[in-house]
Design an enzyme around this catalytic site. Structure first.
Site, short mmCIF file in Angstrom:
data_model
loop_
_atom_site.label_atom_id
_atom_site.label_comp_id
_atom_site.label_asym_id
_atom_site.label_seq_id
_atom_site.Cartn_x
_atom_site.Cartn_y
_atom_site.Cartn_z
N LYS A 61 0.83 -1.21 0.00
CA LYS A 61 0.00 0.00 0.00
C LYS A 61 0.86 1.26 0.00
CE LYS A 61 -3.91 -2.29 2.31
NZ LYS A 61 -4.92 -2.20 3.41
N TYR B 131 -12.45 -2.70 -3.61
CA TYR B 131 -13.02 -2.72 -2.26
C TYR B 131 -14.55 -2.72 -2.29
CZ TYR B 131 -8.44 -2.09 0.00
OH TYR B 131 -7.16 -2.27 0.48
N PHE C 123 -15.29 3.22 7.41
CA PHE C 123 -13.90 3.51 7.06
C PHE C 123 -13.67 3.61 5.54
CE2 PHE C 123 -14.25 -1.15 7.44
CZ PHE C 123 -13.68 -1.58 6.26
N ARG D 249 -1.71 -14.42 3.68
CA ARG D 249 -2.47 -13.79 4.78
C ARG D 249 -1.77 -14.05 6.12
NH1 ARG D 249 -7.01 -10.42 3.81
NH2 ARG D 249 -7.87 -11.20 5.75
N THR E 196 -5.46 -7.66 10.55
CA THR E 196 -5.73 -6.42 9.81
C THR E 196 -5.08 -5.19 10.44
OG1 THR E 196 -7.82 -7.30 8.97
CG2 THR E 196 -7.56 -4.91 8.97
N ARG F 184 2.66 -6.87 9.14
CA ARG F 184 1.97 -5.77 9.83
C ARG F 184 2.48 -5.62 11.27
NH1 ARG F 184 -3.92 -7.44 7.33
NH2 ARG F 184 -3.94 -6.01 5.54
N ASN G 120 -1.86 -0.12 7.08
CA ASN G 120 -1.39 -1.45 7.48
C ASN G 120 -0.57 -2.13 6.39
OD1 ASN G 120 -3.44 -1.94 5.75
ND2 ASN G 120 -4.64 -3.22 7.11
N HIS H 226 -2.08 -5.46 1.32
CA HIS H 226 -3.35 -6.13 1.06
C HIS H 226 -3.03 -7.53 0.56
CE1 HIS H 226 -7.27 -7.13 -0.64
NE2 HIS H 226 -6.59 -7.61 -1.67
#
Ligand code: IDP
Ligand code: MG
Length: 156
Positions: free
Chosen positions: A11, A51, A59, A87, A93, A104, A114, A117
């Site tokens: 990100k 998204y 959010f 993941r 998250t 993270r 964070n 993705h």
């Protein structure tokens, strides 16, 4: 055993903080293969598609603003159980909840900022890879280390 591809995004916070190499390395060093990679600017339209499940949530507006504010790096990563494995490497998250050893947990302190993705299922991976990569941008190639990274049992 699913041998599959997943979409990873580094990100804008990861790019701005100079963590692209470290984050790519977290995925790379497991033995998983990078089959697509590009620096790009997310548009509002792409954010809305990517998204879509979060539209209407509290959010959402902030998330789109963040994701479109600066370039990100999109990666297509391939390997045994790649969706779940990525993941796991990313962690929970919110960075504040993510344990040490995860991306993270090790690199962030924020909820929304964070760093990464990762697709959350095989179906989303397929859909999301299609949003970020043209078919010809996903490259099929073999590496000498493939034979030392997974075997027939892992390939399923
Ligand atoms: P995930 O990225 O771990 O799959 P999702 O629930 O799908 O988490 O949320 C997508 C993204 O939206 C998160 O990665 C995070 O950047 C942002 N986000 C989710 N919930 C919040 C929140 O409560 N505050 C701020 N940002 C949030
Ligand atoms: Mg998600």
């Amino acid at each position: 055993m699913a041998f599959e591809r997943t979409l990873i995004l580094i990100k804008p916070d990861g790019v701005q903080r100079g963590l692209v190499g470290d984050i790519v390395g977290r995925f790379e060093r497991t033995g998983m293969k990078i089959v697509g990679m590009k620096l790009m600017q997310m548009t509002e339209q792409l954010a809305a598609q990517h998204y879509k499940d979060h539209v209407g949530k509290g959010f959402y507006a902030g998330l789109v603003k963040f994701m479109t504010s600066s370039p990100l790096v999109a990666l297509a990563v391939e390997g045994p159980k790649a969706v779940e494995n990525c993941r796991k490497l990313m962690g929970k998250t919110f960075c504040t909840d993510a344990v040490a050893g995860t991306i993270r947990g090790d690199f962030g302190v924020s909820r929304g900022l964070n760093l990464v993705h990762g697709s959350d299922s095989a179906e989303s991976a397929k859909r999301e890879l299609g949003l970020f990569f043209k078919p010809e941008e996903l490259i099929e190639y073999s590496r000498a280390i493939d034979a030392w990274s997974w075997n027939d049992e892992d390939k399923g």
